[in-house]
Design an enzyme around this catalytic site. Structure first.
Site, PDB file in Angstrom:
ATOM      1  N   SER A 220      10.034  -2.090 -47.196  1.00 12.81           N
ATOM      2  CA  SER A 220       9.457  -3.374 -46.790  1.00 12.81           C
ATOM      3  C   SER A 220       7.978  -3.205 -46.443  1.00 12.81           C
ATOM      4  CB  SER A 220      10.185  -3.923 -45.552  1.00 12.81           C
ATOM      5  OG  SER A 220       9.443  -4.968 -44.955  1.00 12.81           O
ATOM      6  N   TYR A 233      12.483  -2.986 -36.902  1.00 15.18           N
ATOM      7  CA  TYR A 233      12.798  -2.902 -38.334  1.00 15.18           C
ATOM      8  C   TYR A 233      11.700  -2.154 -39.076  1.00 15.18           C
ATOM      9  CZ  TYR A 233      13.212  -4.803 -43.116  1.00 15.18           C
ATOM     10  OH  TYR A 233      13.301  -4.963 -44.484  1.00 15.18           O
TER      11      TYR A 233
HETATM   12  N1  NAI Z   1      15.303 -10.250 -47.834  1.00 17.48           N
HETATM   13  C1  NAI Z   1      14.029  -9.913 -47.722  1.00 17.48           C
HETATM   14  O1  NAI Z   1      13.143 -10.765 -47.535  1.00 17.48           O
HETATM   15  C2  NAI Z   1      13.644  -8.488 -47.794  1.00 17.48           C
HETATM   16  C3  NAI Z   1      14.604  -7.467 -47.782  1.00 17.48           C
HETATM   17  N2  NAI Z   1      14.200  -6.159 -47.834  1.00 17.48           N
HETATM   18  C4  NAI Z   1      15.188  -5.079 -47.905  1.00 17.48           C
HETATM   19  O2  NAI Z   1      16.071  -5.334 -48.987  1.00 17.48           O
HETATM   20  C5  NAI Z   1      17.281  -4.612 -48.790  1.00 17.48           C
HETATM   21  C6  NAI Z   1      18.449  -5.515 -49.089  1.00 17.48           C
HETATM   22  O3  NAI Z   1      18.513  -6.487 -48.051  1.00 17.48           O
HETATM   23  P1  NAI Z   1      18.791  -8.038 -48.371  1.00 17.48           P
HETATM   24  O4  NAI Z   1      19.439  -8.134 -49.704  1.00 17.48           O
HETATM   25  O5  NAI Z   1      17.552  -8.781 -48.095  1.00 17.48           O
HETATM   26  O6  NAI Z   1      19.755  -8.417 -47.195  1.00 17.48           O
HETATM   27  P2  NAI Z   1      21.337  -8.531 -47.146  1.00 17.48           P
HETATM   28  O7  NAI Z   1      21.674  -8.531 -45.692  1.00 17.48           O
HETATM   29  O8  NAI Z   1      21.776  -9.640 -48.017  1.00 17.48           O
HETATM   30  O9  NAI Z   1      21.859  -7.149 -47.801  1.00 17.48           O
HETATM   31  C7  NAI Z   1      21.903  -5.974 -47.046  1.00 17.48           C
HETATM   32  C8  NAI Z   1      23.113  -5.193 -47.509  1.00 17.48           C
HETATM   33  O10 NAI Z   1      23.223  -4.010 -46.737  1.00 17.48           O
HETATM   34  C9  NAI Z   1      24.597  -3.839 -46.408  1.00 17.48           C
HETATM   35  N3  NAI Z   1      24.738  -3.058 -45.167  1.00 17.48           N
HETATM   36  C10 NAI Z   1      24.396  -3.438 -43.917  1.00 17.48           C
HETATM   37  N4  NAI Z   1      24.741  -2.482 -43.044  1.00 17.48           N
HETATM   38  C11 NAI Z   1      25.338  -1.486 -43.759  1.00 17.48           C
HETATM   39  C12 NAI Z   1      25.923  -0.230 -43.438  1.00 17.48           C
HETATM   40  N5  NAI Z   1      26.005   0.185 -42.174  1.00 17.48           N
HETATM   41  N6  NAI Z   1      26.428   0.529 -44.446  1.00 17.48           N
HETATM   42  C13 NAI Z   1      26.377   0.107 -45.737  1.00 17.48           C
HETATM   43  N7  NAI Z   1      25.826  -1.072 -46.115  1.00 17.48           N
HETATM   44  C14 NAI Z   1      25.326  -1.848 -45.125  1.00 17.48           C
HETATM   45  C15 NAI Z   1      25.150  -5.245 -46.253  1.00 17.48           C
HETATM   46  O11 NAI Z   1      26.507  -5.279 -46.472  1.00 17.48           O
HETATM   47  C16 NAI Z   1      24.405  -5.985 -47.344  1.00 17.48           C
HETATM   48  O12 NAI Z   1      25.116  -5.914 -48.534  1.00 17.48           O
HETATM   49  C17 NAI Z   1      17.245  -4.122 -47.337  1.00 17.48           C
HETATM   50  O13 NAI Z   1      16.932  -2.750 -47.305  1.00 17.48           O
HETATM   51  C18 NAI Z   1      16.103  -4.931 -46.717  1.00 17.48           C
HETATM   52  O14 NAI Z   1      15.497  -4.240 -45.650  1.00 17.48           O
HETATM   53  C19 NAI Z   1      12.865  -5.816 -47.870  1.00 17.48           C
HETATM   54  C20 NAI Z   1      11.904  -6.787 -47.868  1.00 17.48           C
HETATM   55  C21 NAI Z   1      12.213  -8.182 -47.872  1.00 17.48           C
HETATM   56  C1  LIG Z   2      13.222  -8.367 -42.063  1.00 17.31           C
HETATM   57  C2  LIG Z   2      13.407  -9.192 -43.336  1.00 17.31           C
HETATM   58  C3  LIG Z   2      12.991  -8.409 -44.560  1.00 17.31           C
HETATM   59  C4  LIG Z   2      11.493  -8.260 -44.630  1.00 17.31           C
HETATM   60  O1  LIG Z   2      11.053  -7.167 -44.852  1.00 17.31           O
HETATM   61  C5  LIG Z   2      10.681  -9.535 -44.494  1.00 17.31           C
HETATM   62  C6  LIG Z   2      11.085 -10.283 -43.202  1.00 17.31           C
HETATM   63  C7  LIG Z   2      10.359 -11.644 -43.135  1.00 17.31           C
HETATM   64  C8  LIG Z   2       8.854 -11.412 -43.137  1.00 17.31           C
HETATM   65  C9  LIG Z   2       8.452 -10.655 -44.370  1.00 17.31           C
HETATM   66  C10 LIG Z   2       7.486 -11.167 -45.205  1.00 17.31           C
HETATM   67  C11 LIG Z   2       6.951 -10.418 -46.318  1.00 17.31           C
HETATM   68  O2  LIG Z   2       6.116 -10.895 -47.098  1.00 17.31           O
HETATM   69  C12 LIG Z   2       7.398  -8.994 -46.487  1.00 17.31           C
HETATM   70  C13 LIG Z   2       8.848  -8.812 -46.039  1.00 17.31           C
HETATM   71  C14 LIG Z   2       9.132  -9.327 -44.601  1.00 17.31           C
HETATM   72  C15 LIG Z   2       8.587  -8.310 -43.586  1.00 17.31           C
HETATM   73  C16 LIG Z   2      12.623 -10.502 -43.286  1.00 17.31           C
HETATM   74  C17 LIG Z   2      13.326 -11.260 -42.161  1.00 17.31           C
HETATM   75  C18 LIG Z   2      14.810 -10.907 -42.364  1.00 17.31           C
HETATM   76  C19 LIG Z   2      14.837  -9.779 -43.430  1.00 17.31           C
HETATM   77  C20 LIG Z   2      15.975  -8.804 -43.185  1.00 17.31           C
HETATM   78  O3  LIG Z   2      16.704  -8.897 -42.242  1.00 17.31           O
HETATM   79  C21 LIG Z   2      16.185  -7.712 -44.198  1.00 17.31           C
HETATM   80  O4  LIG Z   2      17.333  -6.958 -43.885  1.00 17.31           O
END
Ligand code: NAI
Ligand SMILES: C[C@]12CC(=O)[C@H]3[C@@H](CCC4=CC(=O)CC[C@@]43C)[C@@H]1CC[C@@H]2C(=O)CO
Length: 385
Positions: A220, A233
Site C-alpha cells: 500500500s 496499517y
Molecule cells: N482496498 C484497497 O483500497 C487497498 C487494499 N490494499 C491491500 O490489498 C490486499 C487485499 O485487500 P482487499 O482486497 O482490499 O480487502 P479484503 O478485506 O476484501 O481482502 C483481504 C483478504 O485477506 C483475507 N485475510 C484477512 N485476514 C487473514 C488471515 N489472518 N489469514 C488469511 N487471510 C486473511 C480476507 O479473508 C480477505 O480475503 C490487502 O493486502 C490490502 O492491504 C492495498 C491498497 C489499497
Molecule cells: C487501508 C485501506 C487500504 C489502503 O491502503 C487505502 C486505504 C484508504 C486510503 C488509501 C488511499 C490511496 O490512494 C492508497 C491506499 C489507501 C492508503 C484503505 C482503507 C481500508 C483499506 C483496507 O482495510 C485494506 O485492508
C-alpha cells in the site's frame, strides 16, 4: 553560452522532458536504450513545436506525444500462463477473489486460500472457476495452517514447483491517530500483514525457487507515505515492503523475481462495510485510557470514522487495474520491482518524491481525511506559530 541562448523554449521542454523521462523510466524500470532515442526525440519535437506552435500548445502536444511513447515503449511481452501454478492468499473477498477468478480463466493452476471454506467467497470460487482451482482454508496467523496448505499444494503439484506466490491477504484493524491507536491494533496489523505474509513467503519459497518463478505482494502507498490515521496499517506494510525489497535482491541469484503492487483506493470488503468501522470506533473509545480520551474528546474520534466512511464511498469498484498488474507481474518477461495500480497514484508519488514534505503532507491530508475538529485540549489553546 550567452543569455540569449536560454530564451528559447528548448530549455522548458528539455527540462520537463528529462524530468518526465527520468520519473517515468524510474517508475517503469525501463532502463532500456530508448533513453538516448527519447532525448533525441525530445529535441527534434521541441524544434518542430517551437517553430510552428505557440509555446503552451507546443508543450501540450509535446507532453501528450512523449507520454504515449513512454507508455507504449515500456510494455513487455507476456509469458504463457497455461499450466503455471500460482498460490494466492486472501481470496474470500476483494482483490484476492477477483485475481483467483481471472487467473483461473487464463489457464493458471490456482491454489486459492480462504479463511472460511463455507463463506460466500469460497462458494463463488467453487461455482465460477474450473476444476483446476484448489480451495484451501488458511489463517496465516497460524503456522499449522500454512504448513497444511503447503502439504496440500505439494501433493497436488507432484514434481512440479510453484510459478507464482501472490501475497494478497491483508487487514487494517483501525483508523485512528497514531497516538490513539491501540497496541492491539498495531499487533493485529503486524500479525497478518507482516509476520503472516513473511511466514507464507518463507515456507513456499523452495517451491518458487524450483521454478525460478515470481513473488507478487500487494502492499500500500501508506507503507511509504504518511496517510493520516493509518499508522498501524502503514507501519505493517512498511515492514513488509523492506522485507520484499531485500528478498528481491537476494533472490536474483536464484532467478526469482519479486514485485510489489501499490494500489490506490478500492471498494473492497473493509471499505464496503460501515458497520465494521462503527465497531472499530466503539472498541477504540471503550479501550482508550480516560486521560487520552479526555484530551482528544470522543467527537474527535467519531469524526475520523465518519470522514473515512465518506472517503470509502468514492473508492473505485473496478479492480481491474490491480488484477491486471498482478497478472503482468506474474507473466511479464521483464517484471518491474514496483507496479502502481489506480487513478491518481502517479500524481501522489510525483508530489511525494519531488515536492517538499510540507506540500506532500498537506496533499495527503486533503485527499484522505479532511479533519475539521481539533482535539479537545487544543480548542482553548493558541494555534502553533
Ligand atoms: N482496498 C484497497 O483500497 C487497498 C487494499 N490494499 C491491500 O490489498 C490486499 C487485499 O485487500 P482487499 O482486497 O482490499 O480487502 P479484503 O478485506 O476484501 O481482502 C483481504 C483478504 O485477506 C483475507 N485475510 C484477512 N485476514 C487473514 C488471515 N489472518 N489469514 C488469511 N487471510 C486473511 C480476507 O479473508 C480477505 O480475503 C490487502 O493486502 C490490502 O492491504 C492495498 C491498497 C489499497
Ligand atoms: C487501508 C485501506 C487500504 C489502503 O491502503 C487505502 C486505504 C484508504 C486510503 C488509501 C488511499 C490511496 O490512494 C492508497 C491506499 C489507501 C492508503 C484503505 C482503507 C481500508 C483499506 C483496507 O482495510 C485494506 O485492508
Amino acid at each position: 553560452m550567452d543569455s540569449q541562448a536560454f530564451n528559447s523554449p528548448i530549455w522548458i521542454y528539455l527540462t520537463m522532458g528529462l524530468l518526465i523521462t527520468g520519473g517515468s523510466l524510474m517508475r517503469q524500470r525501463a532502463w532500456s536504450t530508448s533513453l538516448a532515442f527519447l532525448v533525441l526525440l525530445l529535441v527534434l519535437l521541441e524544434r518542430l513545436c517551437s517553430f510552428w506552435l505557440p509555446t503552451p500548445v507546443g508543450v501540450a502536444i509535446f507532453g501528450a506525444v512523449f507520454w504515449f511513447v513512454i507508455r507504449t515503449g515500456s510494455q513487455d511481452k507476456l509469458l504463457p500462463s497455461e499450466g503455471k501454478a500460482v498460490f494466492i492468499t486472501g481470496c474470500d473477498t476483494g482483490f484476492g477473489k477477483a485475481a483467483a477468478i481471472q487467473m483461473d480463466s487464463l489457464g493458471f493452476q490456482v491454489f486459492a486460500t480462504v479463511l472460511n471454506m463455507e463463506g460466500p467467497g469460497a462458494l463463488e470460487l467453487q461455482k465460477r472457476c474450473s476444476p483446476k482451482l484448489t480451495l484451501i482454508q488458511m489463517d496465516m496467523r497460524k503456522h499449522e495452517d500454512i504448513e497444511s496448505a503447503l502439504q496440500i499444494t505439494k501433493k497436488k503439484l507432484g514434481r512440479k514447483g510453484l510459478w507464482g506466490l501472490v501475497n494478497n491477504a491483508g487487514i487494517c484493524t483501525t483508523i485512528g491517530d497514531a497516538e490513539l491507536s491501540l497496541m492491539s491494533s498495531y499487533r493485529g496489523c503486524m500479525e497478518v500483514n507482516f509476520f503472516g505474509t513473511i511466514n507464507v513467503t518463507k515456507m513456499f519459497l523452495p517451491l518458487v525457487r524450483q521454478e525460478k518463478g515470481r513473488i507478487v505482494t500487494i502492499s500500500s502507498p501508506s507503507a511509504e507515505q504518511p496517510f493520516p490515521c493509518l499508522a498501524a496499517y502503514g507501519s505493517s506494510k512498511a515492514a513488509l515492503n523492506i522485507f520484499m525489497k531485500t528478498l528481491r535482491q537476494e533472490l536474483k541469484l536464484w532467478g526469482v523475481s519479486v514485485s510489489t503492487i501499490l494500489p490506490s483506493s478500492y471498494k473492497t470488503a473493509p471499505s464496503r462495510d460501515p458497520l465494521y468501522w462503527d465497531d472499530q470506533c466503539e472498541h477504540l473509545i471503550r479501550n482508550l485510557p480516560p486521560s487520552l480520551l479526555e484530551e482528544y474528546g470522543e467527537e474527535y474520534v467519531q469524526e475520523t470514522k465518519h470522514l473515512f466512511q465518506e472517503f470509502a464511498k468514492q473508492a473505485s469498484e473496478d479492480f481491474s487495474p490491480v488484477i491486471n498488474r498482478i497478472v503482468e507481474a506474474l507473466l511479464s518477461s521483464k517484471p518491474n520491482s514496483r507496479y502502481y495500480a489506480g487513478r491518481g497514484i502517479g500524481l501522489m508519488y510525483f508530489i511525494n518524491d519531488y515536492l517538499p514534505s510540507e506540500v506532500s503532507d498537506r496533499y495527503l491530508q486533503k485527499i484522505f481525511l479532511k479533519k475539521k475538529i481539533l482535539p479537545r485540549a487544543l480548542k482553548n489553546s493558541k494555534p502553533p506559530s
